[in-house]
Design an enzyme around this catalytic site. Structure first.
Site, PDB file in Angstrom:
ATOM      1  N   GLU A 250      13.578   3.445 -18.211  1.00  0.00           N
ATOM      2  CA  GLU A 250      12.153   3.777 -18.208  1.00  0.00           C
ATOM      3  C   GLU A 250      11.397   2.713 -17.407  1.00  0.00           C
ATOM      4  O   GLU A 250      10.749   1.838 -17.965  1.00  0.00           O
ATOM      5  CB  GLU A 250      11.613   3.910 -19.634  1.00  0.00           C
ATOM      6  CG  GLU A 250      11.987   2.795 -20.577  1.00  0.00           C
ATOM      7  CD  GLU A 250      11.510   3.035 -22.006  1.00  0.00           C
ATOM      8  OE1 GLU A 250      10.893   2.119 -22.568  1.00  0.00           O
ATOM      9  OE2 GLU A 250      11.771   4.125 -22.549  1.00  0.00           O
ATOM     10  N   CYS A 328     -18.973 -13.717 -13.478  1.00  0.00           N
ATOM     11  CA  CYS A 328     -19.547 -15.010 -13.848  1.00  0.00           C
ATOM     12  C   CYS A 328     -18.565 -15.810 -14.702  1.00  0.00           C
ATOM     13  O   CYS A 328     -18.850 -16.172 -15.848  1.00  0.00           O
ATOM     14  CB  CYS A 328     -20.872 -14.800 -14.589  1.00  0.00           C
ATOM     15  SG  CYS A 328     -22.111 -13.931 -13.635  1.00  0.00           S
ATOM     16  N   TYR A 357       0.010  -1.928 -12.870  1.00  0.00           N
ATOM     17  CA  TYR A 357      -0.687  -2.917 -13.696  1.00  0.00           C
ATOM     18  C   TYR A 357      -1.844  -3.579 -12.946  1.00  0.00           C
ATOM     19  O   TYR A 357      -2.073  -4.777 -13.093  1.00  0.00           O
ATOM     20  CB  TYR A 357       0.297  -3.976 -14.218  1.00  0.00           C
ATOM     21  CG  TYR A 357       1.376  -3.383 -15.084  1.00  0.00           C
ATOM     22  CD1 TYR A 357       1.077  -2.922 -16.362  1.00  0.00           C
ATOM     23  CD2 TYR A 357       2.684  -3.273 -14.626  1.00  0.00           C
ATOM     24  CE1 TYR A 357       2.062  -2.357 -17.157  1.00  0.00           C
ATOM     25  CE2 TYR A 357       3.675  -2.710 -15.415  1.00  0.00           C
ATOM     26  CZ  TYR A 357       3.353  -2.256 -16.680  1.00  0.00           C
ATOM     27  OH  TYR A 357       4.329  -1.686 -17.465  1.00  0.00           O
TER      28      TYR A 357
END
Length: 382
Positions: A250, A328, A357
């Site tokens: 997988e 920030c 990802y």
């Protein structure tokens, strides 16, 4: 400009070659956690054996993109609602990660008048190959520790609503050595053979997980899939019992990382305390992978000659640069101390190997900045 660009032709070609190299009895599922964009799923559905999902949300995406694709479900903390969704949607197998989760599966299966096929995910004792992430062999939240395996098997024997058909063994993530991966699979084989003898069972399905890696610091370094597949063929043919009917993999990252790029415009260039910074339109809220894994992600500079401002155009020549985003926080860093020949405000940086990802794990709405475009080049029909 800020966008993810995906090449679906390249994706399909790569995955076809990966699947074609697998020996008999071996099947490749796509781990959707790497990237669950619908065009990618639709491209992969005719090529892979099916999808591995880790939530009811991913299951819904899989069914929307490819209603008939086989699906298996993992994840370390499944709710009863997720288990019920899986059984109702005809998920082929559940990967169970604890004794309590096995109780939950049995309870839901009884309520729905179903029989659930499960693999027991076991957190083996190592040692295992060096890899970016360890999933077993040390304290992690994944799987059933080996001393608990007898209790899980006893519970499964006591309920007619759960059928244990095999084991799920996934111990490392982002391993780059084909030789080490084969050695790990031989270790898995020895463990399962010992369990069969000890517990008087026959394993039908063995899921060997994913964990095959991408080297983000050196894109020329590749996992030797051809050599791995040849060694896997010998391992399966010569040493895996014939009653292990199905050997599943997988993979996620290894299948889709190379098909995507993250493109972002350089908004400004400035020096602070001796460091040259490229400030880009975007950052870790779009592409969190580099800061998550603490690496400097590879990129190329795409020159843009147009400059619309009546102001000096900042640029850097030959100096190392650090690429930061618009958030920030000083942690909004995509690449650090990277030598570049020339880069100017208004140029575009193309971050390679961003198909896995990237967008999926990013904190999209921090500071409520705009999302990047998602552009998919379609698979040719000819």
């Amino acid at each position: 400009m800020c966008a993810y660009i995906y090449d679906l032709n390249a994706l399909a070609g790569h995955v076809r070659s990966v699947v074609a190299a697998l020996p008999a009895r071996c099947r490749m599922f796509y781990a959707m956690k790497a990237n669950s964009a619908e065009p990618l799923l639709q491209t992969l559905a005719p090529i892979v054996a099916g999808f591995e999902v880790a939530s009811a949300g991913e299951l819904a995406k899989a069914r929307a993109a490819a209603p008939d694709a086989p699906v298996i479900m993992g994840g370390p903390a499944k709710t009863e609602r997720a288990i019920a969704a899986a059984l109702a949607a005809g998920v082929r197998r559940l990967h169970v990660e604890s004794v309590l989760e096995l109780h939950r599966v049995a309870a839901v299966a009884t309520r729905l008048d179903r029989t659930a096929e499960v693999l027991l995910r076991v957190n083996l004792t190592g040692p295992f190959p060096e890899a970016t992430l360890a999933m077993a062999g040390r304290p992690t939240q994944f799987g059933i520790q080996e001393p608990t395996l007898p209790a899980a098997l006893q519970l499964a024997r006591e309920t007619s609503r759960v059928r244990v058909v095999g084991f799920h063994l996934h111990s490392v993530s982002n391993n780059l050595s084909a030789r080490a991966h084969l050695a790990m699979l031989a270790h898995y084989r020895d463990k399962v053979l010992a369990w069969e003898e000890r517990f008087g069972l026959r394993c039908e399905v063995l899921n060997l997980g994913g964990g095959i890696g991408i080297d983000y610091t050196d894109p020329t370094r590749r996992f030797d899939w051809a050599g791995f597949s040849t060694g896997l063929g010998r391992l399966v043919r010569d040493t895996f019992p014939r009653h292990w009917q199905e050997i599943d993999f997988e993979c996620g990252r290894y299948l889709v990382a190379d098909c995507g790029q993250y493109l972002t415009e350089v908004l400004d260039i400035k020096r602070n305390h001796g460091v040259t910074y490229l400030l880009v339109r975007g950052g870790t809220h779009h592409f969190r992978l580099p800061v998550s894994w603490q690496h400097s992600h590879p990129f190329t500079v795409l020159p843009v000659e147009r400059w619309g401002l009546e102001a000096p155009r900042p640029e850097a020549h030959g100096d190392p640069v650090t690429v930061v985003g618009e958030l920030c926080t000083p942690k909004d860093v995509l690449a650090g101390n990277v030598p570049v020949q020339r880069v100017r405000a208004g140029d575009v940086l193309a971050f390679q190997q961003a198909g896995a990802y990237g967008w999926e794990i990013s904190h999209h709405d921090f500071l409520s900045q705009p999302h990047p475009e998602q552009v998919f080049f379609p698979v040719s029909q000819g």
